[in-house]
Scaffold this active site. Structure first.
Site, PDB file in Angstrom:
ATOM      1  CB  THR A  99       6.529  -3.506-101.029  1.00 52.66           C
ATOM      2  OG1 THR A  99       7.154  -4.610-101.667  1.00 52.66           O
ATOM      3  CG2 THR A  99       7.528  -2.384-100.861  1.00 52.66           C
ATOM      4  CB  SER A 134       1.183 -10.067-103.313  1.00 51.52           C
ATOM      5  OG  SER A 134       2.052  -9.620-104.311  1.00 51.52           O
ATOM      6  CB  THR A 186       3.278  -4.220-106.525  1.00 55.20           C
ATOM      7  OG1 THR A 186       4.599  -4.668-106.206  1.00 55.20           O
ATOM      8  CG2 THR A 186       2.986  -2.918-105.818  1.00 55.20           C
ATOM      9  CG  ASP A 187       5.818  -9.187-106.535  1.00 55.85           C
ATOM     10  OD1 ASP A 187       6.143  -8.052-106.904  1.00 55.85           O
ATOM     11  OD2 ASP A 187       6.593  -9.944-105.904  1.00 55.85           O
TER      12      ASP A 187
HETATM   13  N1  ASP Z   1       7.190  -6.305-104.536  1.00 62.60           N
HETATM   14  C1  ASP Z   1       6.075  -6.715-103.854  1.00 62.60           C
HETATM   15  C2  ASP Z   1       5.211  -5.591-103.271  1.00 62.60           C
HETATM   16  O1  ASP Z   1       5.163  -4.591-103.808  1.00 62.60           O
HETATM   17  C3  ASP Z   1       6.176  -7.809-102.929  1.00 62.60           C
HETATM   18  C4  ASP Z   1       4.814  -8.400-102.878  1.00 62.60           C
HETATM   19  O2  ASP Z   1       4.170  -8.473-103.906  1.00 62.60           O
HETATM   20  O3  ASP Z   1       4.364  -8.700-101.790  1.00 62.60           O
HETATM   21  O4  ASP Z   1       4.539  -5.697-102.312  1.00 62.60           O
END
Ligand code: ASP
Length: 326
Positions: free
Chosen positions: A12, A56, A89-90
């Site tokens: 993100t 991710s 973050t995932d």
């Molecule tokens: N929600 C996720 C992020 O914070 C998407 C990911 O993990 O790429 O990046």
């Protein structure tokens, strides 16, 4: 002046919405993340390594392994004082834990990201990168293991988890708590973790599955995984480390076939321990299932993929899971 390698992988923090489809996707390269910083980070020499532009949720265990190797190669340069990784973050907690298990030495490694995309007017990304660079460059953070810095706090990779789908204060370490915080340009270390060490391996085993249990879960998933040739299973079971009778029977059969089965709990706090009979945790343990202390299922899977990749026999895998699970 501390030299920090900034490895960018997507997520993100590097994402914006496509004007035609509305899909939010990772697009920003490493240099764009650096120029998007609001804080000039005077006093730091930032070297950008633009590795990937991937969400991710699309990364693999192999990607996490290659990332850990990349971190190690930067740290092998005597001129580099620390590494910051931008990551979605995932699955950030998983890549960070892989790095924690594999990267040797005491130079700081700090993962960060964002909950609000790069094209949001109030994106949290630039602040998180600046904070992470300060953490990576602070002398007091040497020897803390791999860290995750987010929303002015930093956490141990082993303990931290994403707890909220959208809020910026999503990362928590349950009852272990954060290791420290960033207050402007000051980095404060509150406590030092009890690190279990690192593991040396040339590969990770990617064929490791998590089976999550609900009331009455059947043995279907675990047997299908076994029939497909899975190399290791992590069960996210109940409470102290219990499973339904059919899952317990299947798990013990798998152990008999030489496939390690590791027990974790769907409870967010506390350790698993073999206590209950009649198909519960005691039956599992007597059948050879390995109990993983207070590691979450996703962290136990990272550990098992590393241990299997190193070619350890089952008895040594058990010893190491018990050591890292604590
Ligand atoms: N929600 C996720 C992020 O914070 C998407 C990911 O993990 O790429 O990046």
């Amino acid at each position: 002046m501390p030299r920090i390698a900034l490895i960018t992988t997507g997520g993100t923090i590097a994402s914006r919405a496509d004007s035609a489809t509305g899909h939010v996707t990772a697009q920003l390269r490493g240099e764009a993340l650096r120029t998007g910083l609001h804080d000039p980070l005077d006093g730091f020499d930032l070297v950008v390594d633009d590795l990937m532009t991937t969400g991710s949720y699309a990364l693999t265990l192999g990607d996490a392994f290659r990332l850990a190797r990349r971190i190690s190669s930067h740290l092998a340069d005597p001129a580099v004082d620390g590494v910051v990784v931008t990551h979605g973050t995932d699955t950030m907690e998983e890549s960070a834990y892989m790095a924690d298990l594999l990267v040797d030495g005491d130079k700081p490694v700090v993962f960060t990201g964002a909950q609000r995309a790069a094209d949001a007017p109030d994106s949290d990304g630039p602040r998180n990168i600046a904070d992470a660079v300060r953490v990576a460059g602070a002398p007091g953070t040497r020897g803390l293991g791999t860290l995750l810095c987010f929303e002015q706090e930093f956490h141990a990779a082993r303990d931290v988890t994403k707890s909220h789908t959208s809020r910026v204060d999503t990362f928590v370490s349950g009852e272990h708590g954060k290791l420290g915080e960033v207050d402007g340009d000051t980095v404060i270390v509150h406590r030092r973790p009890n690190l279990a060490g690192t593991i040396s391996t040339d590969r990770v085993e990617e064929d490791v599955e998590i089976v999550k249990l609900g009331i009455g879960t059947t043995d279907r998933s675990i047997r299908l995984a076994a029939a497909a040739g899975v190399k290791g299973i992590v069960i996210e079971g109940f409470g102290r480390g219990n499973a339904t009778p059919p899952v317990t029977a299947a798990a013990i059969e798998l152990v008999g076939q030489g496939i390690p089965v590791v027990m974790t709990s769907r409870c967010q706090r506390g350790r698993v321990k073999p206590i209950y009979g009649n198909g519960g945790g005691r039956t599992l343990a007597e059948g050879g299932v390995i109990f993983a202390g207070d590691l979450s299922a996703q962290k136990a899977r990272i550990l098992l993929s590393v241990l299997l990749g190193s070619g350890m026999p089952m008895a040594e895998i058990r010893r190491q899971v018990e050591r890292f699970g604590m």
